[in-house]
Design an enzyme around this catalytic site. Structure first.
Site, PDB file in Angstrom:
ATOM      1  CD  GLU A 152      -1.189  -3.338  51.926  1.00  0.00           C
ATOM      2  OE1 GLU A 152      -0.920  -3.168  53.138  1.00  0.00           O
ATOM      3  OE2 GLU A 152      -0.366  -3.104  51.013  1.00  0.00           O
ATOM      4  CG  HIS A 212       2.250  -9.104  46.663  1.00  0.00           C
ATOM      5  ND1 HIS A 212       2.196  -8.484  45.437  1.00  0.00           N
ATOM      6  CD2 HIS A 212       1.634  -8.277  47.532  1.00  0.00           C
ATOM      7  CE1 HIS A 212       1.571  -7.324  45.549  1.00  0.00           C
ATOM      8  NE2 HIS A 212       1.225  -7.167  46.816  1.00  0.00           N
TER       9      HIS A 212
END
Length: 187
Positions: free
Chosen positions: A81, A11
């Site tokens: 994550e 990202h």
């Protein structure tokens, strides 16, 4: 059919990624420069034919996918994550003040995930990418993508420590003959 490949996109920049804060469950938005680099990724990815596009459920990964031209990416918890538990929002120096030498790769994260738990999730992504052939694109995070690459290569999750990964980068994994390889990293 195109060769089996797994493309990885970390990202764009967030306030915490720029500050080195461990960010998993905290749903940080992209910074304006993170949005800009995510849009720029679109030009790099537009000419590639992807059979499957996946994204972490976290806003920063989903928004990067959207701005890159992949608003319809399938959301999967498997790409979330690494859960840092009690270390969420802390920097490595802050953690090392009480746990000398700590790294996510070598020490536990109290109330967080183990390397084995993260690897089990990402093994499912590897399996999905390999089962259908062609190219798969995955939008996710620094540590989870490094573990994903290690697992693609048949290495333990902890070997992700060997693969630096910056925000808003594109990496690609594939095969040379029957051996899984890194085709491009941190580009």
């Amino acid at each position: 059919m195109t060769a089996t490949e797994l493309w990885l996109v970390r990202h764009g920049a967030t306030e915490w990624s720029n500050a080195g804060r461990h960010t998993s469950t905290t749903d940080m938005p992209l910074l304006p420069e993170g949005e800009e680099t995510a849009r720029a990724l679109g030009a790099r990815l537009a000419a590639v034919d992807f059979r499957l596009v996946l994204t972490s459920p976290r806003r920063r990964a989903r928004h990067t996918a959207e701005l890159s031209g992949f608003a319809d990416a399938e959301v999967t918890e498997d790409l979330a994550e690494w859960a840092y538990g009690d270390y969420e929002g802390l920097t490595t120096p802050e953690i090392r003040a009480t746990v000398p030498g700590w790294t996510v790769w070598s020490h536990p994260s109290p109330a967080g995930e183990t390397a084995a738990e993260v690897a089990a999730r990402l093994d499912r992504v590897v399996e999905r990418a390999r089962e259908g052939g062609g190219r798969t694109l995955a939008f996710a995070h620094g540590h989870s993508l490094r573990v994903l690459a290690a697992r693609w290569l048949g290495l333990p999750a902890e070997d992700g420590r060997l693969l630096r990964l910056d925000t808003a980068t594109v990496s690609a994994l594939g095969f040379e003959r029957e051996s899984p390889v890194v085709l491009r990293w941190n580009a």
